[in-house]
Design a protein around this motif. Structure first.
Motif, PDB file in Angstrom:
ATOM      1  N   PHE A  79       0.791  -1.232   0.000  1.00  0.00           N
ATOM      2  CA  PHE A  79       0.000   0.000   0.000  1.00  0.00           C
ATOM      3  C   PHE A  79       0.825   1.286   0.000  1.00  0.00           C
ATOM      4  CE2 PHE A  79       0.947  -0.971   4.363  1.00  0.00           C
ATOM      5  CZ  PHE A  79       1.225   0.268   4.938  1.00  0.00           C
ATOM      6  N   ALA A  80       2.096   1.218   0.391  1.00  0.00           N
ATOM      7  CA  ALA A  80       2.888   2.436   0.577  1.00  0.00           C
ATOM      8  C   ALA A  80       3.358   3.008  -0.764  1.00  0.00           C
ATOM      9  CB  ALA A  80       4.077   2.156   1.478  1.00  0.00           C
ATOM     10  N   GLU A  81       3.812   4.259  -0.727  1.00  0.00           N
ATOM     11  CA  GLU A  81       4.259   4.928  -1.943  1.00  0.00           C
ATOM     12  C   GLU A  81       5.609   4.426  -2.421  1.00  0.00           C
ATOM     13  OE1 GLU A  81       4.207   9.120  -1.435  1.00  0.00           O
ATOM     14  OE2 GLU A  81       2.019   9.252  -1.253  1.00  0.00           O
ATOM     15  N   ASN A  82       6.429   3.920  -1.502  1.00  0.00           N
ATOM     16  CA  ASN A  82       7.726   3.383  -1.902  1.00  0.00           C
ATOM     17  C   ASN A  82       8.096   2.206  -1.013  1.00  0.00           C
ATOM     18  OD1 ASN A  82       9.174   4.467   0.485  1.00  0.00           O
ATOM     19  ND2 ASN A  82       8.814   6.456  -0.495  1.00  0.00           N
ATOM     20  N   VAL A  83       9.093   1.470  -1.442  1.00  0.00           N
ATOM     21  CA  VAL A  83       9.517   0.260  -0.739  1.00  0.00           C
ATOM     22  C   VAL A  83       9.988   0.582   0.671  1.00  0.00           C
ATOM     23  CG1 VAL A  83      11.266  -1.562  -0.718  1.00  0.00           C
ATOM     24  CG2 VAL A  83      10.071  -0.998  -2.854  1.00  0.00           C
ATOM     25  N   ALA A 129      11.602   2.933  -4.938  1.00  0.00           N
ATOM     26  CA  ALA A 129      10.716   2.483  -6.010  1.00  0.00           C
ATOM     27  C   ALA A 129       9.290   2.292  -5.487  1.00  0.00           C
ATOM     28  CB  ALA A 129      11.229   1.176  -6.593  1.00  0.00           C
ATOM     29  N   ASN A 130       8.325   2.456  -6.375  1.00  0.00           N
ATOM     30  CA  ASN A 130       6.931   2.164  -6.047  1.00  0.00           C
ATOM     31  C   ASN A 130       6.769   0.641  -6.013  1.00  0.00           C
ATOM     32  OD1 ASN A 130       4.142   1.627  -6.128  1.00  0.00           O
ATOM     33  ND2 ASN A 130       3.720   3.503  -7.261  1.00  0.00           N
ATOM     34  N   PRO A 131       6.382   0.062  -4.872  1.00  0.00           N
ATOM     35  CA  PRO A 131       6.299  -1.402  -4.792  1.00  0.00           C
ATOM     36  C   PRO A 131       5.291  -2.002  -5.773  1.00  0.00           C
ATOM     37  CG  PRO A 131       5.287  -0.381  -2.869  1.00  0.00           C
ATOM     38  CD  PRO A 131       6.015   0.697  -3.601  1.00  0.00           C
ATOM     39  N   GLY A 148       7.823 -11.348  -8.548  1.00  0.00           N
ATOM     40  CA  GLY A 148       8.739 -11.908  -7.558  1.00  0.00           C
ATOM     41  C   GLY A 148       9.273 -10.860  -6.606  1.00  0.00           C
ATOM     42  N   GLN A 149       9.555  -9.669  -7.128  1.00  0.00           N
ATOM     43  CA  GLN A 149      10.044  -8.579  -6.275  1.00  0.00           C
ATOM     44  C   GLN A 149       8.963  -8.132  -5.297  1.00  0.00           C
ATOM     45  OE1 GLN A 149      11.249  -5.905  -9.444  1.00  0.00           O
ATOM     46  NE2 GLN A 149      13.415  -6.213  -8.958  1.00  0.00           N
ATOM     47  N   LYS A 150       7.730  -8.033  -5.765  1.00  0.00           N
ATOM     48  CA  LYS A 150       6.626  -7.670  -4.877  1.00  0.00           C
ATOM     49  C   LYS A 150       6.514  -8.659  -3.730  1.00  0.00           C
ATOM     50  CE  LYS A 150       3.575  -5.438  -8.274  1.00  0.00           C
ATOM     51  NZ  LYS A 150       2.284  -5.589  -9.004  1.00  0.00           N
ATOM     52  N   ARG A 151       6.620  -9.953  -4.048  1.00  0.00           N
ATOM     53  CA  ARG A 151       6.509 -10.985  -3.023  1.00  0.00           C
ATOM     54  C   ARG A 151       7.611 -10.811  -1.979  1.00  0.00           C
ATOM     55  NH1 ARG A 151       4.117 -16.005  -3.749  1.00  0.00           N
ATOM     56  NH2 ARG A 151       2.748 -14.765  -5.053  1.00  0.00           N
ATOM     57  N   ARG A 152       8.817 -10.537  -2.438  1.00  0.00           N
ATOM     58  CA  ARG A 152       9.945 -10.368  -1.523  1.00  0.00           C
ATOM     59  C   ARG A 152       9.790  -9.119  -0.653  1.00  0.00           C
ATOM     60  NH1 ARG A 152      14.814 -13.366  -2.945  1.00  0.00           N
ATOM     61  NH2 ARG A 152      14.317 -14.830  -4.623  1.00  0.00           N
TER      62      ARG A 152
END
Length: 229
Positions: A97-101, A139-141, A147-151
């Motif tokens: 939900f956040a704007e960045n990682v 970065a915007n998640p 795969g990156q989102k999952r991590r």
């Protein structure tokens, strides 16, 4: 430190005409640094069971103890338990939900009251633990690969520094390479002393990684023991 589940049972809609047993008479334990797999077909009660370990659900019979704290509705220890038991649902990236990682991973320690000067250290450690570069912090998640989102989602749970990590089908929906790479990353948490509870339908995978395995069938425990057993 350990999780103890003793003759646990849970009934949906208890006391109504819609009452239905999810499972009954389930017993197992998870000790410091162990990898315990919970295996069973869809509908066997796996996901419902692990929600009791994070105090999202409460037993209708039997009991759950986390580090000797009895888990029950209204307990003064629930906040401490939820801090120490990290739960990663299936498809956790759907909860980003956040704007960045950076802010995504910082949310949990900030919510638990970790001081701001230590949060960045937590964020960096969690991101490194899941094999992602700090280049992604801004970065915007939602624009990352699957795969990156999952991590990132897993890192957002790790940043609270849980003693226990529950993974509900953590590789669901990933391609073969993504699943393999992520699972290798997850296995490394055991070396950090984090006890892991892994929910899966893949018995062969459980046999190759676990210290103990619980097999559920139709809401009942049919096997609890070592892979050799």
């Amino acid at each position: 430190m350990s999780i103890r589940v003793e003759r646990l049972g849970y009934t949906y809609n208890k006391g109504t005409s819609l009452a239905a047993n999810a499972f009954e008479d389930i017993s197992f334990s998870v000790d410091h640094g162990e990898w315990v797999s919970i295996v069973g077909h869809t509908g066997s009660g796996k996901s419902t069971l692990v929600q009791h370990l994070n105090a999202l659900l409460f037993a209708t019979s039997g009991k759950v103890l986390i580090d000797d704290f009895l888990i029950c509705e209204g307990s003064k220890h629930l906040r401490e338990v939820r801090k120490n038991v990290g739960l990663v649902f299936q498809y956790p990236e759907q909860q980003l939900f956040a704007e960045n990682v950076r802010e995504e991973i910082a949310f949990a320690p900030r919510n638990w009251g970790v001081s701001e000067d230590k949060i960045q250290e937590r964020v960096t450690w969690a991101l490194d633990s899941v094999g992602l570069s700090s280049d992604l912090l801004d970065a915007n998640p939602l624009e990352l690969s699957g795969g990156q989102k999952r991590r990132v989602a897993i890192a957002s749970v790790l940043s609270a520094r849980p003693r226990y990590l529950i993974l509900d089908e953590p590789t669901a929906g990933l391609d073969a390479k993504g699943s393999r790479d992520l699972f290798q990353t997850l296995c490394a948490f055991q070396d950090q002393g984090i006890a892991t509870i892994h929910v899966t339908h893949d018995l062969e995978l459980a046999l190759s990684t676990s210290t103990k395995i619980l097999v559920l069938d139709g809401g009942k425990s049919v096997v609890w023991g070592t892979p050799e057993e």
